[in-house]
Design an enzyme around this catalytic site. Sequence first.
Site, PDB file in Angstrom:
ATOM      1  N   LEU A  49      38.446  20.283 -12.270  1.00 27.85           N
ATOM      2  CA  LEU A  49      39.077  19.351 -11.335  1.00 27.85           C
ATOM      3  C   LEU A  49      38.132  19.103 -10.165  1.00 27.85           C
ATOM      4  O   LEU A  49      37.532  20.043  -9.636  1.00 27.85           O
ATOM      5  CB  LEU A  49      40.395  19.926 -10.801  1.00 27.85           C
ATOM      6  CG  LEU A  49      41.575  20.021 -11.777  1.00 27.85           C
ATOM      7  CD1 LEU A  49      42.753  20.706 -11.107  1.00 27.85           C
ATOM      8  CD2 LEU A  49      41.981  18.639 -12.274  1.00 27.85           C
ATOM      9  N   ASP A  50      37.981  17.860  -9.757  1.00 26.61           N
ATOM     10  CA  ASP A  50      37.168  17.533  -8.590  1.00 26.61           C
ATOM     11  C   ASP A  50      37.753  18.198  -7.348  1.00 26.61           C
ATOM     12  O   ASP A  50      38.953  18.493  -7.295  1.00 26.61           O
ATOM     13  CB  ASP A  50      37.113  16.020  -8.381  1.00 26.61           C
ATOM     14  CG  ASP A  50      36.317  15.306  -9.463  1.00 26.61           C
ATOM     15  OD1 ASP A  50      35.518  15.979 -10.149  1.00 26.61           O
ATOM     16  OD2 ASP A  50      36.500  14.086  -9.632  1.00 26.61           O
ATOM     17  N   PRO A  51      36.924  18.423  -6.319  1.00 26.89           N
ATOM     18  CA  PRO A  51      37.424  19.075  -5.097  1.00 26.89           C
ATOM     19  C   PRO A  51      38.658  18.412  -4.496  1.00 26.89           C
ATOM     20  O   PRO A  51      39.552  19.101  -4.003  1.00 26.89           O
ATOM     21  CB  PRO A  51      36.221  18.992  -4.152  1.00 26.89           C
ATOM     22  CG  PRO A  51      35.034  18.994  -5.061  1.00 26.89           C
ATOM     23  CD  PRO A  51      35.463  18.218  -6.269  1.00 26.89           C
TER      24      PRO A  51
END
Length: 333
Positions: free
Chosen positions: A70-72
């Site tokens: 998951l992206d930040p």
Amino acid sequence: MKCGSREVFVKLEEGTNPQWGKPPSSRSAEEHIRYSFLILDKPRGPTSHEVAAWVKKILGVERAGHSGTLDPKVSGVLPVAVAEGTKVLMALSRADKVYIAVAKFHGDVDVENLRRVLQELQGEIYQKPPLRSAVKRQLRTRRVYSLELLELDGRYAVLKMHVEAGTYARKLIHDLGEILGVGANMRELRRVAVSCFTEDEAVTLQDLADAYYIWKKYGDDTYLRRVLLPIEEIARPLPKIWVRDSAVDALCNGAPLAAPGVAKFEHPFSRGDLVAYFTLKGELIGIGRALVDSEEVKKMEKGLVARTDRVVMPRGTYPPMWRRGGKSFKSGT
């Protein structure tokens, strides 16, 4: 991936020797940690790698790994395997995902037209990964299982998307805006499910830290066992094959699964599907790839059923009867 919708076909009525292995529920707290994974509710801000590193630090283990980065800026369901459990993370490599996204359109949209386009985007689509991507930017196909409008407020829409692994939600929203002729961008994204695992059973890093502290301080592992799932649960999305005691150690040594070793199995599954090997005590041995479909397995008396790809059970947990043609163990004998 389907969960809980398969039937069990029994090829051989057979018991298991209590001298070897143990049911997952009988593991000590230390063993439970080493063979576990958790459904983490990742917060916005840190990277998925940072979150896995924090899990490793909290539990004092040598490694922890995640599935489905998951992206930040994205929150939600992040499966994290602990210690020995990282060996079978591939069980989730093909897992479909469910997201809730907030999209902003750059112009006014008609709700009925929006619903029509969402319907058109369901099925097989072409995608090229975005510029800032960890994979090669090649055009590829991905499947959108469902795309639903939950709410439309002015130029903001809340969407629910159920997609194949490797589908880029941000790119899907961009394409939606292009088709509508107004443009669109993603403002917020949350992953609410990975295959069978939903946000309803997700825990926070604080939950994990508290559970570990209670166990170390007071010797009570009840909360720890609720937060950390036995590694067997990671195979929930996969068809299961239960093997005879005499076949277990061969699989632990990387041998393929032969038909005489199969006691029972879930069906249907197809050739090429990932399958999970289990002992008759319910222990996860490892992950394999089916060489035949489940209908063929029903009739097979010899030949190979699956290729072994990953093993989590240590060698020697069950005796190496395969080297000397060991006899089966019958219940009550």
